[in-house]
Design a protein around this motif. Structure first.
Motif, PDB file in Angstrom:
ATOM      1  N   GLU A 199     -41.129-124.491  22.714  1.00 38.25           N
ATOM      2  CA  GLU A 199     -41.345-124.189  24.129  1.00 38.25           C
ATOM      3  C   GLU A 199     -40.269-123.198  24.571  1.00 38.25           C
ATOM      4  OE1 GLU A 199     -43.683-125.239  26.096  1.00 38.25           O
ATOM      5  OE2 GLU A 199     -44.455-127.148  25.358  1.00 38.25           O
ATOM      6  N   PRO A 200     -40.569-122.291  25.516  1.00 39.28           N
ATOM      7  CA  PRO A 200     -41.819-122.150  26.257  1.00 39.28           C
ATOM      8  C   PRO A 200     -42.638-120.961  25.768  1.00 39.28           C
ATOM      9  CG  PRO A 200     -40.088-121.038  27.438  1.00 39.28           C
ATOM     10  CD  PRO A 200     -39.488-121.500  26.127  1.00 39.28           C
ATOM     11  N   PHE A 201     -42.484-120.573  24.505  1.00 38.09           N
ATOM     12  CA  PHE A 201     -43.068-119.317  24.049  1.00 38.09           C
ATOM     13  C   PHE A 201     -44.591-119.373  23.969  1.00 38.09           C
ATOM     14  CE2 PHE A 201     -38.710-119.044  22.324  1.00 38.09           C
ATOM     15  CZ  PHE A 201     -38.330-117.862  22.947  1.00 38.09           C
ATOM     16  N   LEU A 202     -45.196-118.209  24.174  1.00 43.40           N
ATOM     17  CA  LEU A 202     -46.643-118.053  24.207  1.00 43.40           C
ATOM     18  C   LEU A 202     -47.250-118.404  22.859  1.00 43.40           C
ATOM     19  CD1 LEU A 202     -49.028-116.982  25.961  1.00 43.40           C
ATOM     20  CD2 LEU A 202     -48.601-114.741  24.952  1.00 43.40           C
ATOM     21  N   CYS A 203     -48.277-119.258  22.894  1.00 47.52           N
ATOM     22  CA  CYS A 203     -48.989-119.657  21.678  1.00 47.52           C
ATOM     23  C   CYS A 203     -50.314-118.891  21.632  1.00 47.52           C
ATOM     24  CB  CYS A 203     -49.227-121.166  21.671  1.00 47.52           C
ATOM     25  SG  CYS A 203     -49.940-121.760  20.125  1.00 47.52           S
ATOM     26  N   PRO A 204     -50.440-117.917  20.762  1.00 51.94           N
ATOM     27  CA  PRO A 204     -51.591-117.012  20.801  1.00 51.94           C
ATOM     28  C   PRO A 204     -52.788-117.542  20.012  1.00 51.94           C
ATOM     29  CG  PRO A 204     -50.080-116.290  19.109  1.00 51.94           C
ATOM     30  CD  PRO A 204     -49.454-117.518  19.739  1.00 51.94           C
ATOM     31  N   PRO A 205     -54.014-117.214  20.437  1.00 43.94           N
ATOM     32  CA  PRO A 205     -55.186-117.521  19.618  1.00 43.94           C
ATOM     33  C   PRO A 205     -55.257-116.550  18.433  1.00 43.94           C
ATOM     34  CG  PRO A 205     -55.838-116.327  21.586  1.00 43.94           C
ATOM     35  CD  PRO A 205     -54.360-116.564  21.707  1.00 43.94           C
ATOM     36  N   VAL A 206     -55.367-117.080  17.244  1.00 41.74           N
ATOM     37  CA  VAL A 206     -55.312-116.246  16.039  1.00 41.74           C
ATOM     38  C   VAL A 206     -56.505-115.291  15.907  1.00 41.74           C
ATOM     39  CG1 VAL A 206     -55.324-116.302  13.512  1.00 41.74           C
ATOM     40  CG2 VAL A 206     -53.801-117.825  14.795  1.00 41.74           C
ATOM     41  N   PRO A 207     -57.758-115.726  16.128  1.00 43.58           N
ATOM     42  CA  PRO A 207     -58.884-114.817  15.883  1.00 43.58           C
ATOM     43  C   PRO A 207     -58.821-113.513  16.662  1.00 43.58           C
ATOM     44  CG  PRO A 207     -59.664-117.065  16.070  1.00 43.58           C
ATOM     45  CD  PRO A 207     -58.216-117.083  16.483  1.00 43.58           C
ATOM     46  N   GLY A 208     -58.482-113.581  17.957  1.00 44.71           N
ATOM     47  CA  GLY A 208     -58.398-112.363  18.759  1.00 44.71           C
ATOM     48  C   GLY A 208     -57.286-111.442  18.298  1.00 44.71           C
ATOM     49  N   ARG A 209     -56.180-112.020  17.864  1.00 43.88           N
ATOM     50  CA  ARG A 209     -55.072-111.208  17.360  1.00 43.88           C
ATOM     51  C   ARG A 209     -55.473-110.509  16.059  1.00 43.88           C
ATOM     52  NH1 ARG A 209     -53.827-112.960  22.033  1.00 43.88           N
ATOM     53  NH2 ARG A 209     -51.645-113.319  22.588  1.00 43.88           N
ATOM     54  N   ALA A 210     -56.245-111.207  15.240  1.00 44.09           N
ATOM     55  CA  ALA A 210     -56.709-110.604  13.985  1.00 44.09           C
ATOM     56  C   ALA A 210     -57.627-109.411  14.264  1.00 44.09           C
ATOM     57  CB  ALA A 210     -57.429-111.645  13.142  1.00 44.09           C
ATOM     58  N   ASP A 211     -58.441-109.489  15.317  1.00 44.37           N
ATOM     59  CA  ASP A 211     -59.340-108.385  15.644  1.00 44.37           C
ATOM     60  C   ASP A 211     -58.574-107.093  15.912  1.00 44.37           C
ATOM     61  OD1 ASP A 211     -61.839-109.467  15.299  1.00 44.37           O
ATOM     62  OD2 ASP A 211     -62.495-109.110  17.359  1.00 44.37           O
ATOM     63  N   TYR A 212     -57.463-107.184  16.616  1.00 48.00           N
ATOM     64  CA  TYR A 212     -56.637-105.999  16.905  1.00 48.00           C
ATOM     65  C   TYR A 212     -56.140-105.379  15.590  1.00 48.00           C
ATOM     66  CZ  TYR A 212     -52.962-103.349  19.532  1.00 48.00           C
ATOM     67  OH  TYR A 212     -52.143-102.377  20.080  1.00 48.00           O
ATOM     68  N   ILE A 213     -55.683-106.210  14.682  1.00 51.18           N
ATOM     69  CA  ILE A 213     -55.200-105.712  13.380  1.00 51.18           C
ATOM     70  C   ILE A 213     -56.323-104.995  12.632  1.00 51.18           C
ATOM     71  CG2 ILE A 213     -54.414-106.425  11.083  1.00 51.18           C
ATOM     72  CD1 ILE A 213     -52.154-106.471  13.071  1.00 51.18           C
ATOM     73  N   GLY A 254     -42.715-105.944  21.415  1.00 47.09           N
ATOM     74  CA  GLY A 254     -42.852-107.252  22.054  1.00 47.09           C
ATOM     75  C   GLY A 254     -43.488-108.260  21.115  1.00 47.09           C
ATOM     76  N   THR A 255     -42.985-108.311  19.905  1.00 47.08           N
ATOM     77  CA  THR A 255     -43.613-109.147  18.871  1.00 47.08           C
ATOM     78  C   THR A 255     -43.609-110.622  19.215  1.00 47.08           C
ATOM     79  OG1 THR A 255     -43.730-109.404  16.452  1.00 47.08           O
ATOM     80  CG2 THR A 255     -41.525-109.539  17.470  1.00 47.08           C
ATOM     81  N   GLY A 256     -42.641-111.054  20.039  1.00 51.39           N
ATOM     82  CA  GLY A 256     -42.599-112.444  20.475  1.00 51.39           C
ATOM     83  C   GLY A 256     -42.102-113.388  19.399  1.00 51.39           C
ATOM     84  N   ALA A 257     -41.824-114.605  19.798  1.00 49.49           N
ATOM     85  CA  ALA A 257     -41.363-115.617  18.851  1.00 49.49           C
ATOM     86  C   ALA A 257     -42.442-115.965  17.842  1.00 49.49           C
ATOM     87  CB  ALA A 257     -40.936-116.879  19.607  1.00 49.49           C
TER      88      ALA A 257
END
Length: 288
Positions: free
Chosen positions: A66-80, A107-110
């Motif tokens: 906490e409190p870092f942003l927990c991203p959804p993996v599928p949408g992030r994969a689409d960008y790649i 802004g790679t984030g934790a």
């Protein structure tokens, strides 16, 4: 989803629970009787991400405090995958792979999610930057724990994006960014409240966007101001970067961004749409 996205067919929860047994406690049935999780429960999403990263991307150790942003993996994969197509357009239709392809994640984030997916899928060499020293520390721990050669740099100048990160003798094939969307903490709070209402739930006290905090979620002027600053600063690195890119959450921001790119005399500008279910997202790409 992108045709190369490994998550097109949804989540195989039986397989994922074998990979990460901690996910089992978060399973519940949807109205159709199928397994799912409560995506508003940060702990459930973290457990799901741990299973996905381990099973599909070879990331065995991934912790996100906490409190870092927990991203959804599928949408992030689409960008790649869409970035891979962008590079292929300049390479006779063939996706370039391997460590010779250098990428910078602003802004790679934790969570380090883009470098983890990009390196696993295409073998690209990643550098990540972040303004938050805690995020840098967590990202470095993830990279080291998994034996990944991902370099993490701290941006020490709150007014800069590329300056202080891209060295005089460094070059990148592309840069990427998921910029802060909101213009203030109050706007982020209001956006989170809408999400909770849409889910028919009461907002958990102090919880923003199911995880996340400044500068992940907001900055002065919001997404438009951040990307316009990126556009302006990109001029100084025109000879060191092939493609500059950034996600654009709000479609209405595109005309102003295109105007800003005309002002800096970008030679190519592309807007690439991506779709995950009912959600349509996009990124803007430019070069000199």
């Amino acid at each position: 989803m992108h045709p190369r996205n490994k998550h097109q067919q949804g989540y195989d929860f039986a397989r994922l629970c074998r990979v990460n047994p901690a996910l089992t406690q978060h399973l519940r049935n949807n109205p159709h009787g199928d397994n799912t999780i409560d995506f508003s429960d940060r702990n459930a999403v973290v457990a799901l991400n741990q299973a996905l990263l381990a099973s599909d991307y070879g990331v065995k150790l991934w912790q996100l405090p906490e409190p870092f942003l927990c991203p959804p993996v599928p949408g992030r994969a689409d960008y790649i995958h869409a970035l891979a197509d962008l590079l292929a357009d300049d390479n006779q239709g063939e996706i370039p792979t391997g460590k010779q392809i250098r990428c910078l994640d602003i802004g790679t984030g934790a969570n380090l999610i883009y470098p983890l997916i990009g390196q696993a899928e295409y073998g690209w060499q990643f550098t990540g930057s972040d303004i938050n020293p805690m995020a840098v520390s967590v990202a470095q721990t993830i990279a080291k724990a998994n034996g990944l050669g991902i370099k993490i740099k701290q941006q020490k100048n709150q007014q800069a994006i590329f300056h202080g990160i891209i060295g005089a003798k460094e070059s990148y094939h592309l840069t990427m960014c998921n910029p802060p969307f909101h213009e203030s903490e109050q706007a982020a709070q209001a956006g989170t409240a809408r999400k909770w209402r849409n889910l028919g739930k009461a907002q958990k006290s102090g919880q923003l966007n199911f995880g996340g905090h400044a500068p992940e979620l907001w900055c002065p002027g919001g997404e438009l101001a951040f990307i316009k600053s990126m556009v302006h600063e990109s001029q100084d690195f025109a000879d060191q970067v092939g493609w500059f890119t950034s996600l654009v959450s709000k479609k209405d921001n595109l005309p102003a961004l295109k105007k800003a790119l005309q002002a800096v005399k970008a030679t190519k500008v592309k807007v690439i749409d991506m779709q995950q279910g009912q959600k349509v997202s996009r990124f803007i790409a430019w070069c000199f």
